[in-house]
Each structure stands twice: as structure tokens, then as C-alpha cells.
Scaffold this active site. Structure first.
Site, PDB file in Angstrom:
ATOM      1  N   LYS A  52     -20.998   5.582  -8.214  1.00 38.36           N
ATOM      2  CA  LYS A  52     -20.455   4.269  -7.857  1.00 38.36           C
ATOM      3  C   LYS A  52     -21.618   3.296  -7.721  1.00 38.36           C
ATOM      4  CE  LYS A  52     -20.489   4.815  -2.860  1.00 38.36           C
ATOM      5  NZ  LYS A  52     -19.721   4.819  -1.618  1.00 38.36           N
ATOM      6  N   HIS A  62     -32.642  15.264  -8.103  1.00 38.53           N
ATOM      7  CA  HIS A  62     -33.209  14.540  -9.254  1.00 38.53           C
ATOM      8  C   HIS A  62     -34.742  14.531  -9.193  1.00 38.53           C
ATOM      9  CE1 HIS A  62     -29.188  13.155 -10.190  1.00 38.53           C
ATOM     10  NE2 HIS A  62     -29.656  12.525 -11.254  1.00 38.53           N
TER      11      HIS A  62
END
Length: 174
Positions: A103, A37
């Protein structure tokens, strides 16, 4: 409600999902953790073309284990999504990212970007990496292979069970 979808997503697909919906997802998704990222956002800052087209796509926050013999991938459980919070709003806004899979909770900045641009956060079951791997029919590294398991993989999914944790209106199960 239970829904069955394939990637790439349309904005209508995303806006039809509600927090709590069960989603059975098939099609292509890309993987990415914080190192990938960071690189993607750095490339965007420099005006460079990204190595993958994220428009209408999903990123799965995972660093998969090596594939055992006869399998396309090893265990592929979700990682904690909050580590991508510094980067996710940029990818949602600039690249048209429509879904994130992981999550844990997300920051208000991420939720605001999801609401503004039409994106959902899908929860995968933590601790179920070997089971999740059964829904992955193909895996190949497509960018940043020097990052090892944190490289960007292109995964082909067949019926991965997920839950809409945060919908495009900001409604949340978390």
C-alpha cells in the site's frame, strides 16, 4: 478490466496489466518487509545464493499476525511499501521479481526499475488484513525465521483481490 492470474508470472503476463486493472491472484507469493529486504540485498552484494527464487514471483509487503486455531495465518494486511524502496530496484533487476504487493506510493527509482525490467505494483486494501487472510490457504516460514513476523513466508493464495496501482509502463493510480 478484471483479470485472473496465477504465479509465477511471465513477462507477457506483467506487460498485459494496466494501471486500474482488477487482478484476482492465486498461486505462491513470498512475504518480505524492510528487514528481510535488507538481508536479501546484502546477500546479493556478497554473491550469496538467496534462500528463495524470486524469478517471476511476487513479494507481499506484510508482517502477518500469528495464526488463530484452525487457520494458516492471522491478519495479513499490507504494510507501507515506501520502506522497501531502497531495496526493490535491486530485487527487480537482479532477481527477476515481477510484482510487489503493498500500500502507498513508490519512488521514481522503483518505477524506473519496473519499467526497465517488467514489474508491477499491486495494491492490497489497507485495513483489511483479516479479510485478506481468507485468501491465504497455506503459510510457512522459508527464510530468516529469527525476524519473527518479518521473516520470509511462502504463502499460497486463492483468489486474492488486488488492483494494479502502477503498471510496467509506469502508469500510476497513485
Amino acid at each position: 478490466m478484471k483479470k485472473i492470474m496465477r504465479t509465477p508470472f511471465t513477462i507477457e503476463d506483467i506487460r498485459s496489466l494496466r494501471a486500474g486493472d482488477q487482478l484476482i491472484l492465486s498461486g505462491t507469493v513470498y512475504t518480505g518487509r524492510d528487514a528481510a529486504h535488507k538481508r536479501l540485498c546484502g546477500m546479493l552484494e556478497k554473491g550469496e545464493t538467496l534462500p528463495v527464487d524470486l524469478a517471476g514471483q511476487a513479494i507481499y509487503f506484510v508482517g502477518p499476525c500469528p495464526a488463530p486455531p484452525g487457520r494458516p495465518i492471522g491478519s495479513a494486511g499490507p504494510t507501507t511499501s515506501g520502506r522497501m524502496d531502497a531495496y526493490s530496484p535491486v530485487l527487480i533487476k537482479e532477481c527477476g521479481l515481477r510484482a510487489m504487493i503493498g500500500k502507498g506510493g513508490r519512488s521514481q527509482e522503483v518505477i524506473d526499475a519496473m519499467k526497465e525490467h517488467g514489474c508491477v505494483y499491486l495494491a492490497a486494501t489497507g485495513g483489511a488484513g483479516a479479510l485478506i487472510a481468507n485468501s491465504i490457504t497455506r503459510a510457512e516460514v522459508v527464510a530468516f525465521d529469527d525476524l519473527g513476523p518479518e521473516a520470509i513466508y511462502k504463502l499460497e493464495l486463492d483468489s486474492l483481490p488486488l488492483v494494479v496501482a502502477i503498471d510496467a509502463e509506469g502508469n500510476s493510480l497513485l
